[in-house]
Design a protein around this motif. Structure first.
Motif, mmCIF file in Angstrom:
data_model
loop_
_atom_site.group_PDB
_atom_site.id
_atom_site.type_symbol
_atom_site.label_atom_id
_atom_site.label_comp_id
_atom_site.label_asym_id
_atom_site.label_seq_id
_atom_site.Cartn_x
_atom_site.Cartn_y
_atom_site.Cartn_z
ATOM 1 N N ASN A 322 96.296 -73.889 103.866
ATOM 2 C CA ASN A 322 97.080 -73.370 104.986
ATOM 3 C C ASN A 322 98.496 -73.935 105.034
ATOM 4 O O ASN A 322 99.126 -73.985 106.094
ATOM 5 N N GLY A 323 99.010 -74.362 103.867
ATOM 6 C CA GLY A 323 100.392 -74.816 103.779
ATOM 7 C C GLY A 323 100.638 -76.226 104.271
ATOM 8 O O GLY A 323 101.788 -76.657 104.351
ATOM 9 N N LYS A 324 99.587 -76.977 104.592
ATOM 10 C CA LYS A 324 99.754 -78.348 105.066
ATOM 11 C C LYS A 324 100.191 -79.246 103.904
ATOM 12 O O LYS A 324 99.567 -79.277 102.861
ATOM 13 N N VAL A 325 101.278 -79.999 104.113
ATOM 14 C CA VAL A 325 101.861 -80.815 103.049
ATOM 15 C C VAL A 325 101.121 -82.153 102.944
ATOM 16 O O VAL A 325 100.756 -82.763 103.956
ATOM 17 N N PHE A 326 100.897 -82.617 101.710
ATOM 18 C CA PHE A 326 100.253 -83.914 101.471
ATOM 19 C C PHE A 326 100.888 -84.538 100.233
ATOM 20 O O PHE A 326 101.645 -83.890 99.500
ATOM 21 N N ASN A 327 100.602 -85.810 99.997
ATOM 22 C CA ASN A 327 101.089 -86.527 98.817
ATOM 23 C C ASN A 327 100.018 -86.518 97.737
ATOM 24 O O ASN A 327 98.924 -87.056 97.937
ATOM 25 N N ILE A 328 100.321 -85.921 96.590
ATOM 26 C CA ILE A 328 99.366 -85.851 95.494
ATOM 27 C C ILE A 328 99.535 -87.092 94.623
ATOM 28 O O ILE A 328 100.660 -87.593 94.437
ATOM 29 N N TYR A 329 98.418 -87.616 94.105
ATOM 30 C CA TYR A 329 98.447 -88.816 93.275
ATOM 31 C C TYR A 329 98.289 -88.453 91.806
ATOM 32 O O TYR A 329 97.462 -87.611 91.447
ATOM 33 N N LYS A 330 99.067 -89.131 90.969
ATOM 34 C CA LYS A 330 98.931 -89.039 89.516
ATOM 35 C C LYS A 330 99.253 -90.402 88.913
ATOM 36 O O LYS A 330 99.962 -91.206 89.526
#
Length: 469
Positions: A322-330
């Protein structure tokens, strides 16, 4: 569009599903009680009871994934024997894994654990065979085939006809069709077809057809009213099955909104139950992976730190469900470098920013492993459309049709597009279109088994790919 057959007798089927859920919980608990009573000594009764509680909780999530509460007339051996036994085996294995992790050094006594497994498995099979016998008896007493006449033309009409013909032991049988298409259009099926209303009405009355399905577009209001008027003095059930193929992004599914029926035109193609089951599987799977691969994760983090200065993990803002922004980990695979705000430069073949360790991690997809933390946090799924940089979302959503609908569900670590070769750099719009087409196919055809297929395909052919650099 679902057939009326799926809503026929909905309430009894829903009640049957609830009763089966309660019966399964009772079978597991009663079988555990008798298995414990047969045990000579109970060295760890508190831990044994915790294991039983874990199994009861796990069954609530695992059993629906195997369709144990989907009432069906077909595939008796699978539904009554294979599926319950397989679901119970996986449930018990998950419960034991959780108990061993949380209650270390607990180990259940082999005799009672084996008896519990066998007693419960036998009880689950017996309860479904009993339910099947009662259903068959009810069908013999009250059910019979209902003759159906369909009014419509084209693909939607053919789709309905195939649905009825392919449904095992369907209570409906198509007797005739009124073809509303042009005179030169091909016939929609092998059943008798009419183009004149008088002959069609005479056939329906002569052969006592009980159901009339109006498979027409919403724009055909005048045709709908004409057929309602035609049979105003007949005891014929008239049902409207609108053709919304030109309006609906995904299959126009009929849903219930607090007692009010509605058709999904643009919305999540996965039901709330499917999303709930998918979320439970994701978190359990992610927890298992993180525990099992923890030594490897520590080794990779150490290698990244030693290969170049900077943090072991790299984070970037992405859009989730639903377009909610989050921090992706790599795992960081590039040297620390200056970036221009609002501009994301994709990695290219031979990119000088990539470290030697990073090149190996990217080539083998090991840099993606920290995303299981995102899955555990509920921000991502194991399988789903891959999330892109927010800047790319802004660019492509106005270029590629349907792009934004990838975010109807949580983004995934792997996906249908990735196992079909659409991964890595998207330097041409055609590549992004191909990726989006595969993502939308996944959304329209999601099932638990498709997720399992993608996971297995990722392990065997998706980890290393020529486009991963």
């Amino acid at each position: 569009m679902h057939l009326p057959a799926q809503s026929y007798a909905t309430a009894p089927r829903r009640h049957a599903g609830v009763l089966l859920r309660l019966l399964d919980i009772a079978v597991i608990a009663v079988a555990a009680f008798f298995a414990l009573r047969l045990e000579a000594t109970a060295a760890q009764p508190g831990y044994d009871n915790a294991l039983i509680a874990f199994a009861l909780l796990a069954s609530i999530f695992v059993f629906p994934l195997f369709g144990l509460y989907h009432i069906s007339r077909g595939r008796i051996i699978w539904r009554c024997v294979c599926a319950p036994v397989l679901a119970w085996t996986i449930t018990l294995a998950l419960a034991l894994l959780v108990a061993i992790i949380l209650l270390d050094p607990y180990r259940p006594a082999g005799d009672w654990y084996l008896r519990w497994m066998l007693f419960t498995g036998a009880g689950l099979v017996a309860s479904r065979l009993m339910e099947r016998g009662l259903s068959a008896r009810r069908e013999e007493q009250g059910a019979r085939t209902r003759a159906v006449a369909i009014v419509g033309s084209g693909a939607h009409c053919r789709h309905l006809l195939r649905k009825v013909e392919s449904t095992p032991n369907s209570i409906y049988s198509v007797s005739t069709i009124f073809d509303t298409g042009s005179e030169t259009a091909p016939a929609v099926g092998v059943v008798p077809a009419f183009r004149d209303r008088a002959g069609f009405a005479d056939f329906v009355r002569r052969y006592q057809v009980e159901e009339l399905w109006l498979a027409l577009p919403l724009s055909e209001e005048s045709t709908i009213l004409q057929f309602i008027e035609l049979f105003r003095n007949d005891l014929v059930n008239i049902r409207f099955i609108p053709d919304v193929s030109g309006l609906a992004l995904f299959e126009g599914e009929m849903i219930d909104l607090d007692g009010t029926s509605a058709i999904n035109l643009v919305g999540s193609p996965l039901s709330s139950d499917a999303l709930w089951a998918k979320d439970i599987f994701d978190r359990v799977f992610a927890l298992f992976v993180l525990i099992a691969l923890s030594p490897l994760l520590l080794m990779i983090a150490l290698a990244v730190k030693l290969s170049s200065s900077g943090p072991a993990l790299f984070t970037q803002r992405r859009k989730g469900a639903n377009g909610k922004v989050f921090n992706i980990y790599k795992f960081r695979s590039m040297r620390v470098h200056e970036t221009t705000h609002g501009v994301v430069k994709q990695a290219t073949r031979g990119d000088p920013r990539i470290t030697r360790v990073g090149a190996f991690l990217r080539r083998t997809s090991l840099d993606e492993l920290p995303q299981f933390l995102n899955v555990l946090r509920g921000e991502m799924s194991v399988v789903g459309p891959r999330p892109h940089a927010i800047e790319h979302d802004t660019l492509y959503q106005n270029i590629v049709d349907g792009y934004i609908h990838r975010y109807r569900i949580k983004p995934g670590i792997t996906g249908w597009a990735q196992v079909n070769g659409f991964r890595g750099e998207t330097d041409r719009v055609e590549k992004m279109r191909g990726r989006v087409e595969h993502d939308l196919y996944y959304l329209s055809n999601w099932s638990f088994w498709l997720d399992m297929h993608i996971v297995v395909a990722t392990v065997f052919k998706g980890l290393v790919h020529r486009n991963a650099y």
